[in-house]
Design an enzyme around this catalytic site. Structure first.
Site, PDB file in Angstrom:
ATOM      1  N   SER A  57      -0.934  -2.545   3.182  1.00 49.41           N
ATOM      2  CA  SER A  57      -0.757  -3.902   2.644  1.00 49.41           C
ATOM      3  C   SER A  57      -1.859  -4.883   3.045  1.00 49.41           C
ATOM      4  O   SER A  57      -1.898  -5.997   2.516  1.00 49.41           O
ATOM      5  CB  SER A  57       0.600  -4.464   3.075  1.00 49.41           C
ATOM      6  OG  SER A  57       1.639  -3.833   2.369  1.00 49.41           O
ATOM      7  N   LYS A 110      -3.859  -6.301   0.283  1.00 47.87           N
ATOM      8  CA  LYS A 110      -3.339  -7.404  -0.527  1.00 47.87           C
ATOM      9  C   LYS A 110      -4.109  -8.708  -0.309  1.00 47.87           C
ATOM     10  O   LYS A 110      -4.118  -9.577  -1.184  1.00 47.87           O
ATOM     11  CB  LYS A 110      -1.849  -7.599  -0.238  1.00 47.87           C
ATOM     12  CG  LYS A 110      -1.002  -6.374  -0.589  1.00 47.87           C
ATOM     13  CD  LYS A 110       0.422  -6.493  -0.076  1.00 47.87           C
ATOM     14  CE  LYS A 110       1.220  -5.221  -0.362  1.00 47.87           C
ATOM     15  NZ  LYS A 110       2.592  -5.273   0.193  1.00 47.87           N
ATOM     16  N   TYR A 158      -1.990  -0.064  -7.810  1.00 50.87           N
ATOM     17  CA  TYR A 158      -1.396  -0.582  -6.567  1.00 50.87           C
ATOM     18  C   TYR A 158      -1.363   0.487  -5.480  1.00 50.87           C
ATOM     19  O   TYR A 158      -1.805   0.263  -4.344  1.00 50.87           O
ATOM     20  CB  TYR A 158       0.011  -1.103  -6.854  1.00 50.87           C
ATOM     21  CG  TYR A 158       0.778  -1.505  -5.620  1.00 50.87           C
ATOM     22  CD1 TYR A 158       0.485  -2.692  -4.952  1.00 50.87           C
ATOM     23  CD2 TYR A 158       1.797  -0.691  -5.109  1.00 50.87           C
ATOM     24  CE1 TYR A 158       1.189  -3.062  -3.811  1.00 50.87           C
ATOM     25  CE2 TYR A 158       2.501  -1.057  -3.973  1.00 50.87           C
ATOM     26  CZ  TYR A 158       2.191  -2.237  -3.333  1.00 50.87           C
ATOM     27  OH  TYR A 158       2.867  -2.595  -2.199  1.00 50.87           O
ATOM     28  N   TYR A 165       5.634 -10.302   6.574  1.00 51.78           N
ATOM     29  CA  TYR A 165       6.966 -10.135   5.980  1.00 51.78           C
ATOM     30  C   TYR A 165       7.991 -10.989   6.730  1.00 51.78           C
ATOM     31  O   TYR A 165       7.720 -12.142   7.020  1.00 51.78           O
ATOM     32  CB  TYR A 165       7.359  -8.647   5.950  1.00 51.78           C
ATOM     33  CG  TYR A 165       6.262  -7.769   5.432  1.00 51.78           C
ATOM     34  CD1 TYR A 165       5.730  -7.960   4.158  1.00 51.78           C
ATOM     35  CD2 TYR A 165       5.720  -6.759   6.213  1.00 51.78           C
ATOM     36  CE1 TYR A 165       4.713  -7.164   3.673  1.00 51.78           C
ATOM     37  CE2 TYR A 165       4.686  -5.949   5.736  1.00 51.78           C
ATOM     38  CZ  TYR A 165       4.194  -6.170   4.474  1.00 51.78           C
ATOM     39  OH  TYR A 165       3.188  -5.381   4.003  1.00 51.78           O
ATOM     40  N   VAL A 167       1.613  -1.099   6.829  1.00 54.78           N
ATOM     41  CA  VAL A 167       2.469  -0.095   7.467  1.00 54.78           C
ATOM     42  C   VAL A 167       1.677   1.103   7.985  1.00 54.78           C
ATOM     43  O   VAL A 167       2.245   1.989   8.631  1.00 54.78           O
ATOM     44  CB  VAL A 167       3.622   0.375   6.550  1.00 54.78           C
ATOM     45  CG1 VAL A 167       4.557  -0.775   6.245  1.00 54.78           C
ATOM     46  CG2 VAL A 167       3.088   1.029   5.284  1.00 54.78           C
TER      47      VAL A 167
END
Length: 309
Positions: A64, A67, A191, A243, A261
């Site tokens: 992530s 992103k 993605y 998060y 992760v």
């Protein structure tokens, strides 16, 4: 002035000896195979000096953290129109929550949860074939890090595609509300592959430098984003980058950051440094357990919190 080299080496030594390492991500089979004992850290200061420790040259799946870079690209393509497709608020929910997306009628809470990042990927894909969009993302990462060896780990990408049922559900749900324009399989393919980019701590810290230098690439002098946009990307990293653990990270570390992760964290000390840490064991929120502890130690010793010493 604190001795950055010594502090970074000391942190790496401290983290190597700790036994509380968290749990590696097991829901992506390829990530479950990573050595939980690994730890790396790299800090690149405002003058370009590099301080490193541990497994700083070992490549890992950035997941992530990608992103941050897809958000930068999408904002460059459509500007503030992006915010009609995705919000900017902390989620307070797990990164792959379906319930929140249903409650908010298909509009993801922010660009760093999975649903939001899928929507951002869809923006980059528009007008391109999947292979072209993916090539653009990888080339952007290579440009930022000044390293053409950066590439996608195809085994991780395939592993994610085989097991990404929750992400497929999120994308299909957004498609039903018109948030996703392209075929769901195309958007998900891009993605999964950009999340599977592999980088070392050194490469990741290099790639993040523009956010520590008001949007300017310090290696080339070129503007990656305007200063205001760099500030706003940092703001979203601070509030949403971890998060439902984002508040805890801001409280303890006090820097904008984005986790993945795969166990990596990119953190930015605006005007001071770009920092990358990697330790594969995760906490309950899916963030690197020792990575956060290492960054908390670093900011305390260097006085780098954006909230003051």
């Amino acid at each position: 002035m604190p001795d950055l080299d010594r502090i970074v080496r000391d942190i790496a030594d401290e983290m190597r000896g700790r036994t509380d390492r968290g749990e590696v991500a097991s829901y992506i089979p390829e990530l479950a195979r990573v050595d939980p004992g690994a730890f790396g850290i790299v800090v690149i200061d405002r003058d370009g000096a590099v301080a490193s420790g541990g497994d700083s040259e070992a490549p890992f799946s950035i997941q992530s953290i990608s992103k941050v870079f897809t958000l930068t690209l999408a904002l460059g393509m459509v500007g503030d129109r992006l915010w009609k497709r995705v919000g900017r608020e902390p989620s307070g929910s797990p990164f792959n929550s379906v319930v929140q997306l249903e409650y908010e009628r298909g509009v993801p809470r922010n660009p760093f949860i999975n649903a939001g990042a899928i929507a951002v990927t869809d923006v980059i894909l528009s007008g391109h074939q999947p292979r072209e969009a993916l090539g653009e993302i990888v080339r952007f990462m290579q440009f930022l890090a000044q390293d053409t060896s950066i590439a996608i780990d195809e085994a991780v990408a395939a592993s994610e595609q085989r097991t990404g049922f929750r992400n497929a559900a999120l994308a299909s749900y957004m498609k039903s509300f018109g948030v996703i324009d392209n075929p769901v399989d195309y958007t998900l393919g891009v993605y999964f592959h950009h999340c599977a980019i592999a980088m070392s701590c050194r490469q990741l810290a290099m790639a993040g430098r523009y956010l520590a230098h008001s949007g300017r690439h310090p290696g080339t002098g070129l503007s990656v984003v305007p200063p205001e946009r760099a500030r706003r990307i940092n703001a979203i990293m601070l509030t949403c980058g971890h998060y439902d653990g984002s508040g805890e990270f801001a409280y303890r570390v006090g820097l904008p950051g984005k986790s993945g992760v795969g166990g990596g964290i990119l953190a930015i000390a605006p005007g001071r440094a770009s920092i990358a840490v990697w330790s594969p064991g995760l906490d309950a929120s899916g963030n690197s357990h020792l990575g956060r502890i290492a960054l908390e130690t670093l900011t305390k010793r260097m006085g780098w919190s954006i909230f003051g010493v």
